[in-house]
Each structure stands twice: as C-alpha cells, then as structure tokens.
Design a protein around this motif. Structure first.
Motif, PDB file in Angstrom:
ATOM      1  N   GLU A  88      33.542  39.442  88.490  1.00  0.00           N
ATOM      2  CA  GLU A  88      34.124  38.180  88.020  1.00  0.00           C
ATOM      3  C   GLU A  88      33.212  37.548  86.969  1.00  0.00           C
ATOM      4  O   GLU A  88      32.000  37.490  87.139  1.00  0.00           O
ATOM      5  CB  GLU A  88      34.333  37.240  89.228  1.00  0.00           C
ATOM      6  N   LEU A  89      33.832  37.059  85.893  1.00  0.00           N
ATOM      7  CA  LEU A  89      33.087  36.482  84.766  1.00  0.00           C
ATOM      8  C   LEU A  89      32.625  35.043  85.021  1.00  0.00           C
ATOM      9  O   LEU A  89      31.511  34.661  84.678  1.00  0.00           O
ATOM     10  CB  LEU A  89      33.992  36.495  83.517  1.00  0.00           C
ATOM     11  N   CYS A 115      38.025  41.321  87.515  1.00  0.00           N
ATOM     12  CA  CYS A 115      38.417  39.911  87.387  1.00  0.00           C
ATOM     13  C   CYS A 115      38.869  39.402  88.757  1.00  0.00           C
ATOM     14  O   CYS A 115      40.043  39.039  88.950  1.00  0.00           O
ATOM     15  CB  CYS A 115      39.497  39.701  86.348  1.00  0.00           C
ATOM     16  N   GLY A 174      38.230  36.781  90.723  1.00  0.00           N
ATOM     17  CA  GLY A 174      38.440  35.394  91.141  1.00  0.00           C
ATOM     18  C   GLY A 174      37.548  35.023  92.304  1.00  0.00           C
ATOM     19  O   GLY A 174      36.336  35.289  92.311  1.00  0.00           O
ATOM     20  N   GLY A 198      30.092  39.430  85.918  1.00  0.00           N
ATOM     21  CA  GLY A 198      30.032  40.246  84.716  1.00  0.00           C
ATOM     22  C   GLY A 198      31.338  40.201  83.961  1.00  0.00           C
ATOM     23  O   GLY A 198      32.320  39.609  84.411  1.00  0.00           O
ATOM     24  N   ASP A 199      31.310  40.846  82.793  1.00  0.00           N
ATOM     25  CA  ASP A 199      32.453  40.840  81.885  1.00  0.00           C
ATOM     26  C   ASP A 199      33.194  42.172  81.997  1.00  0.00           C
ATOM     27  O   ASP A 199      32.576  43.236  81.892  1.00  0.00           O
ATOM     28  CB  ASP A 199      31.926  40.641  80.458  1.00  0.00           C
ATOM     29  N   ALA A 200      34.505  42.098  82.186  1.00  0.00           N
ATOM     30  CA  ALA A 200      35.314  43.311  82.304  1.00  0.00           C
ATOM     31  C   ALA A 200      35.227  44.180  81.048  1.00  0.00           C
ATOM     32  O   ALA A 200      35.526  45.364  81.097  1.00  0.00           O
ATOM     33  CB  ALA A 200      36.769  42.930  82.566  1.00  0.00           C
ATOM     34  N   ASP A 206      44.628  34.279  93.947  1.00  0.00           N
ATOM     35  CA  ASP A 206      45.064  33.610  92.720  1.00  0.00           C
ATOM     36  C   ASP A 206      45.897  34.564  91.856  1.00  0.00           C
ATOM     37  O   ASP A 206      45.516  34.932  90.752  1.00  0.00           O
ATOM     38  CB  ASP A 206      43.830  33.103  91.950  1.00  0.00           C
ATOM     39  N   HIS A 207      47.009  35.000  92.445  1.00  0.00           N
ATOM     40  CA  HIS A 207      47.925  35.875  91.715  1.00  0.00           C
ATOM     41  C   HIS A 207      49.315  35.641  92.307  1.00  0.00           C
ATOM     42  O   HIS A 207      49.476  34.783  93.173  1.00  0.00           O
ATOM     43  CB  HIS A 207      47.500  37.343  91.869  1.00  0.00           C
ATOM     44  N   PRO A 211      41.575  39.025  97.117  1.00  0.00           N
ATOM     45  CA  PRO A 211      42.105  40.391  97.188  1.00  0.00           C
ATOM     46  C   PRO A 211      41.043  41.385  97.648  1.00  0.00           C
ATOM     47  O   PRO A 211      41.350  42.307  98.410  1.00  0.00           O
ATOM     48  CB  PRO A 211      42.552  40.656  95.743  1.00  0.00           C
ATOM     49  N   TYR A 234      39.099  27.921  83.779  1.00  0.00           N
ATOM     50  CA  TYR A 234      38.874  28.027  85.224  1.00  0.00           C
ATOM     51  C   TYR A 234      37.922  26.953  85.754  1.00  0.00           C
ATOM     52  O   TYR A 234      37.879  26.714  86.957  1.00  0.00           O
ATOM     53  CB  TYR A 234      38.438  29.451  85.597  1.00  0.00           C
ATOM     54  N   GLN A 261      44.546  41.884  89.082  1.00  0.00           N
ATOM     55  CA  GLN A 261      45.784  41.096  89.207  1.00  0.00           C
ATOM     56  C   GLN A 261      45.734  39.851  88.324  1.00  0.00           C
ATOM     57  O   GLN A 261      44.797  39.038  88.418  1.00  0.00           O
ATOM     58  CB  GLN A 261      45.962  40.672  90.678  1.00  0.00           C
ATOM     59  N   GLU A 262      46.749  39.720  87.474  1.00  0.00           N
ATOM     60  CA  GLU A 262      46.966  38.520  86.657  1.00  0.00           C
ATOM     61  C   GLU A 262      45.677  38.056  85.975  1.00  0.00           C
ATOM     62  O   GLU A 262      45.325  36.872  86.021  1.00  0.00           O
ATOM     63  CB  GLU A 262      47.541  37.385  87.536  1.00  0.00           C
ATOM     64  N   ARG A 269      33.261  30.800  90.042  1.00  0.00           N
ATOM     65  CA  ARG A 269      34.147  31.638  90.875  1.00  0.00           C
ATOM     66  C   ARG A 269      33.358  32.766  91.525  1.00  0.00           C
ATOM     67  O   ARG A 269      33.587  33.097  92.686  1.00  0.00           O
ATOM     68  CB  ARG A 269      35.277  32.199  90.032  1.00  0.00           C
ATOM     69  N   VAL A 317      38.279  31.003  78.411  1.00  0.00           N
ATOM     70  CA  VAL A 317      38.698  31.324  79.774  1.00  0.00           C
ATOM     71  C   VAL A 317      37.864  30.551  80.790  1.00  0.00           C
ATOM     72  O   VAL A 317      38.395  30.004  81.758  1.00  0.00           O
ATOM     73  CB  VAL A 317      38.544  32.847  80.032  1.00  0.00           C
TER      74      VAL A 317
HETATM   75  C1  LIG Z   1      44.348  34.420  87.686  1.00  0.00           C
HETATM   76  S1  LIG Z   1      42.705  34.742  88.157  1.00  0.00           S
HETATM   77  C2  LIG Z   1      42.944  36.133  89.232  1.00  0.00           C
HETATM   78  C3  LIG Z   1      41.843  36.283  90.246  1.00  0.00           C
HETATM   79  C4  LIG Z   1      42.039  37.406  91.255  1.00  0.00           C
HETATM   80  N1  LIG Z   1      42.414  38.644  90.588  1.00  0.00           N
HETATM   81  C5  LIG Z   1      43.082  37.061  92.286  1.00  0.00           C
HETATM   82  O1  LIG Z   1      44.161  37.682  92.250  1.00  0.00           O
HETATM   83  O2  LIG Z   1      42.850  36.209  93.149  1.00  0.00           O
HETATM   84  C6  LIG Z   1      41.984  35.516  86.721  1.00  0.00           C
HETATM   85  C7  LIG Z   1      40.480  35.704  86.836  1.00  0.00           C
HETATM   86  O3  LIG Z   1      40.024  36.546  85.768  1.00  0.00           O
HETATM   87  C8  LIG Z   1      38.700  36.134  85.436  1.00  0.00           C
HETATM   88  N2  LIG Z   1      38.359  36.699  84.130  1.00  0.00           N
HETATM   89  C9  LIG Z   1      38.925  36.401  82.940  1.00  0.00           C
HETATM   90  N3  LIG Z   1      38.364  37.111  81.956  1.00  0.00           N
HETATM   91  C10 LIG Z   1      37.430  37.907  82.534  1.00  0.00           C
HETATM   92  C11 LIG Z   1      36.541  38.895  82.031  1.00  0.00           C
HETATM   93  N4  LIG Z   1      36.466  39.190  80.723  1.00  0.00           N
HETATM   94  N5  LIG Z   1      35.727  39.533  82.891  1.00  0.00           N
HETATM   95  C12 LIG Z   1      35.771  39.248  84.226  1.00  0.00           C
HETATM   96  N6  LIG Z   1      36.586  38.309  84.762  1.00  0.00           N
HETATM   97  C13 LIG Z   1      37.420  37.652  83.923  1.00  0.00           C
HETATM   98  C14 LIG Z   1      38.819  34.625  85.466  1.00  0.00           C
HETATM   99  O4  LIG Z   1      37.566  33.988  85.483  1.00  0.00           O
HETATM  100  C15 LIG Z   1      39.668  34.409  86.735  1.00  0.00           C
HETATM  101  O5  LIG Z   1      38.867  34.255  87.860  1.00  0.00           O
END
Ligand SMILES: C[S@@+](CC[C@H](N)C(=O)[O-])C[C@H]1O[C@@H](n2cnc3c(N)ncnc32)[C@H](O)[C@@H]1O
Length: 279
Positions: free
Chosen positions: A99-100, A77, A79, A125-127, A50-51, A83, A14, A143-144, A104, A10
């Motif tokens: 955000e991971l 997550c 971004g 951090g990690d979700a 970013d959705h 949002p 990104y 979102q997404e 970002r 991932v």
């Molecule tokens: C499509 S973007 C959406 C960003 C934000 N939700 C928005 O709508 O603008 C997906 C995001 O999820 C983050 N992400 C993916 N896996 C993750 C995890 N395990 N923990 C935290 N963030 C994560 C990515 O780094 C990326 O920034």
C-alpha cells in the motif's frame, strides 16, 4: 460549488476519505465490539473492505487466482488490509499487503495487530516499483485501485515480474464504457484521482502486452450498478462520523463527487471489469 477537493493526488484523496482506520474503529465501538481482547478478524470484515461487492468479490478473485493454503499472495494497493486478512484467514494464504498511502499502510498493520493477524505482512510501497524479487509470489490480486495509476502497462509488467512462472493475476477495476466524455474523465481525475480508464478490451490487450496469457475479462458493470447505489447510501449513513473526522465541507464534497460517479455508472458510462490471467 465544489471547492477544496483534493485533486490530482492519490494520497491526498485518501487523506480525506470516509473509509479509514479511525472509521473502522468508530464503527466497531458503535457495535460495542471495541474490547481488543474479544475482537476477531470477522468483526472487521464489514468495515475494512474498500471495494465493491464485499467478501464475495475477494473470494471470486481468490478462486480465479487459485489461492489456497500456503499460496504466496501479493495484494497490490491493499488499503486497510481487509482483503489480505480475508485471504489469510479464509484461504490460509501468506499475504503481503502492498500500500502506497502511509496512513493506510500503518492502519492496515495496526488492524493486523488488533486481531492478531500474523500471516499478513504490510509493506508500504508503490505498485509501479514493487519492492520484491522476481518470482516471489504465486498470485497477484488487486481491487478498485489500478484506476489511480496512470501507467497501467508498468504496473502490469511489475505484477508479471514478481509472479512465479505460471502464477496468476486477478483484479477488478473501473472500466470506461461508450459515451464517457473527456470532461467526465477530467472530473474523475480531479475529484477521485482516477486516471487512464481502460475499456474491457484495451485492458485485455495491456495485460497481454505485459506478458500474460490465458486472459479472461468479465464485464461486471450490471452487477456493480446496485452495489454502487448502496455504497452511496452507506457513505450517507456515515455522515455523522465523516463530519466529525473530516468536517461538513468534505462530507458535502464527497457526497457530490460520489453522486457524480454513481451517476456515470447508472448511465452506463463507467463500469467494472474482472480480469484474470496466467503469468
Ligand atoms: C479503493 S482503495 C482499495 C483498497 C483495497 N484494495 C480494498 O479493496 O480494500 C485503493 C487503494 O489503492 C492505493 N494506491 C493507489 N495508488 C497506489 C500505488 N501506486 N501503489 C500502491 N497503492 C496505491 C490507495 O492508497 C488506496 O488505499
């Protein structure tokens, strides 16, 4: 040929994504909105989401989660924090943007400072291991993004843990629809770090197993079709900026993978779901 596409990671995906902090700043500069003294959070909104579905999509989740003034909200997550800033400025919520991806998360924090946004805290951090105590939030939104997380039961359990009893979960995500083949799933993983896509119904079951009740699952697939078509056009309109930042090869690769993804949405093999539930 698709070569050099960052697959299976991932963060790498990104690292090479057309939407970025630098892209937001470049877009603002093109609009002549680059004087930090004059910049407002509203100036960012066109570029920092970013959705799919823009601010209306964030607002729809906020309504379902009952987010209002003073609500403690976790954006899972998050971004670049777009949002989260919307929820803070338009709903008066106190938001943590989790955000991971290092770039970002740093970008989200810098954009906060740029527009003097003080009610949004950015946490890297990690979700899957939310660095918060139990019951710390009134609402969890996303979102997404869960599409990138293989262990969906674990992330849903984490959301349930950090919500106060009766707190609300609301998120949108890609869903698998009839006809999505194994080879197409593999490609979504290799090209877009998208994994373990659920159907509307299997997601509903996972949300229930994580401890949530009053689960609502809305099919957004029809709504997303024209949105995704426009998004492909948007990425193409960013061609010059993407090439300047990531190179011609990455522009071409991204165009091919996004065309493939939008094709799956057009064919009804991938769609969208909006889920809400009570913790
Ligand atoms: C499509 S973007 C959406 C960003 C934000 N939700 C928005 O709508 O603008 C997906 C995001 O999820 C983050 N992400 C993916 N896996 C993750 C995890 N395990 N923990 C935290 N963030 C994560 C990515 O780094 C990326 O920034």
């Amino acid at each position: 040929m698709l070569q050099g596409i960052p697959g299976r990671c991932v963060s790498e995906f990104y690292d090479h994504h057309p939407i970025s902090e630098a892209g937001v700043l470049a877009a603002l500069a093109r609009r002549g909105r680059d004087d930090p003294a004059l910049l407002t959070v509203d100036d960012l909104f066109e570029f920092d989401q970013d959705h799919y579905g823009g601010l209306a999509a964030v607002d729809a989740l906020a309504r379902r989660a009952g987010v209002g003034a003073g609500s403690r909200v976790l954006d899972v997550c998050a971004g670049l924090g777009g949002p989260a800033r919307f929820l803070s400025r338009r709903r008066g919520a106190r938001v943590v943007a989790l955000e991971l991806h290092a770039g970002r998360a740093q970008g989200a924090a810098r954009l906060n400072r740029l527009v003097n946004e003080r009610r949004v805290a950015v946490v890297r951090g990690d979700a899957l291991r939310l660095p918060f105590g139990s019951g710390a939030f009134d609402a969890c939104l996303s979102q997404e993004a869960l599409l990138h997380i293989a262990d969906k039961p674990a992330v849903l359990r984490e959301c349930h843990r950090v919500l106060t009893p009766g707190g609300r979960l609301a998120f949108t995500d890609w869903v698998a629809r009839p006809g999505l083949g194994d080879r197409e799933r593999e490609r979504l993983w290799e090209w877009m770090a998208a994994t373990t896509l659920q159907t509307l119904e299997s997601y509903r079951a996972l949300i229930g197993h994580a401890g949530f009740s009053a689960i609502d699952a809305e099919d957004l697939s029809e709504e997303w079709r024209p949105i995704l078509r426009r998004r492909l056009e948007m990425y193409r309109a960013l061609r010059g900026d993407t090439i300047a930042r990531l190179g011609e090869q990455r522009y071409q690769e991204y165009d091919q993978l996004y065309t493939f993804f939008v094709g799956l949405v057009e064919d009804g093999k991938v769609g969208g779901g909006r889920f809400s539930a009570t913790g």
